[in-house]
Design an enzyme around this catalytic site. Structure first.
Site, PDB file in Angstrom:
ATOM      1  N   SER A 185       0.830  -1.209   0.000  1.00 24.29           N
ATOM      2  CA  SER A 185       0.000   0.000   0.000  1.00 24.29           C
ATOM      3  C   SER A 185       0.862   1.257   0.000  1.00 24.29           C
ATOM      4  CB  SER A 185      -0.953  -0.002   1.200  1.00 24.29           C
ATOM      5  OG  SER A 185      -0.248  -0.124   2.411  1.00 24.29           O
ATOM      6  N   GLU A 186       2.024   1.225   0.694  1.00 21.86           N
ATOM      7  CA  GLU A 186       2.942   2.360   0.653  1.00 21.86           C
ATOM      8  C   GLU A 186       4.393   1.905   0.716  1.00 21.86           C
ATOM      9  OE1 GLU A 186      -0.683   4.720   1.965  1.00 21.86           O
ATOM     10  OE2 GLU A 186       0.205   2.873   2.751  1.00 21.86           O
ATOM     11  N   THR A 187       5.227   2.689   0.068  1.00 21.96           N
ATOM     12  CA  THR A 187       6.677   2.556   0.193  1.00 21.96           C
ATOM     13  C   THR A 187       7.228   3.925   0.566  1.00 21.96           C
ATOM     14  OG1 THR A 187       6.819   0.735  -1.392  1.00 21.96           O
ATOM     15  CG2 THR A 187       8.820   2.012  -1.031  1.00 21.96           C
TER      16      THR A 187
END
Length: 287
Positions: free
Chosen positions: A46-48
């Site tokens: 979902s996020e980096t």
């Protein structure tokens, strides 16, 4: 082509299990936004988070989903500072990160717990039970039985905080298209739905988070939303100032998130969210 090392981390784990995965890229100063997006898409989480140097504070951190950049991400912040701590790049103590949501302090406790300050809460909007009923498929009179409002609160990202009665959280079947359409129309990131736990429980509330507009059908731990929920509960209920939230149960990936709120004459003056992280793996991605 350059190989970029990405550390894969589960954030808000409980005894090393559960949590929400994030990617962490250190020394990201030379990466363009297009390269960051490509890496985030290759990671597929979902996020980096991408960590760069900063002339005024300790680090600049940017956050990319698989569809684009977002101003802030709680679980990726936790992953970032836990990774630097475990690699021996920083010691337990206090640090400052620059994000698009502002300049935010982060502290690392000697046991590895990461606690991050969030923006002070902004209440941006509210919705009727009927408006939300049509989107999440729970009848409006059931939503109304909580006697709690449905509000948009932001401590970095605007989320719709939605209370449901006990027993209704796990039966929600999210309609990604409906939720994404609603969020786009009202300029919010997602839905943070919660049910309160029994007073005897160690948990304050169980939560689910839906953000399909940003490619996240459901998320197992959401730091920014947990800060917003803590502020919401501080305003509407008398549960104290320290909270423990469970999230991800419906995904068989239970996560534990702590939050604390300091107030002065009913005005919130500080919001903190914390938890533990566990490393999963390291991968190399070519850009």
């Amino acid at each position: 082509m350059t190989n970029i090392e990405v550390t894969l981390v589960n954030s808000f784990t409980e005894n090393g299990k559960g949590g929400n995965p994030a990617g962490v890229v250190l020394n990201a100063d030379q990466l363009s936004d297009a390269q960051k997006l490509k890496i985030a898409q290759a990671v597929g989480y979902s996020e980096t988070a991408f960590v760069s140097s900063d002339d005024e504070v300790d680090y600049e951190v940017s956050f990319f989903t698989t569809t684009g950049e977002v101003d802030f991400c709680g679980h990726a912040t936790l992953a970032t500072f836990s990774t630097m701590y475990k690699k021996g790049l920083i010691a337990a103590g206090s640090y400052i990160q620059r994000t698009k949501a502002g300049i935010l302090p982060v502290s690392i406790e000697p046991d590895g717990k990461v606690v991050m300050d969030q923006q002070l809460p902004q209440k941006l909007d509210s919705f009727s039970y009927q408006e939300i009923s049509n989107v999440i498929g729970i009848e409006s009179h059931i939503l109304a039985s909580t006697k709690l409002p449905i509000e948009v609160v932001s401590t970095g990202l605007p989320d719709v905080i939605i209370p449901v009665p006990n027993g209704y959280l796990d039966v929600i079947v999210p309609d990604d298209e409906l939720i994404a359409g609603f969020c786009k129309k009202h300029k919010v990131v997602g839905f943070h739905v919660f049910e309160l736990c029994d007073p005897e429980s160690e948990l304050t509330a169980s939560c689910r988070n839906f953000a399909p507009l940003f490619g996240i059908s459901e998320e197992s731990a959401t730091g920014s939303s947990s800060g917003a929920l803590a502020c919401y509960l501080t305003e509407h209920l008398t549960l104290g100032s320290d909270y423990v939230f469970e999230q991800g149960r419906a995904m068989n990936c239970t996560s534990i998130i702590t939050a604390s709120v300091k107030s002065d004459n009913s005005t919130v003056i500080n919001v903190k969210v914390g938890g533990f992280a566990s490393n999963i793996d390291t991968v190399a991605i070519s850009v």
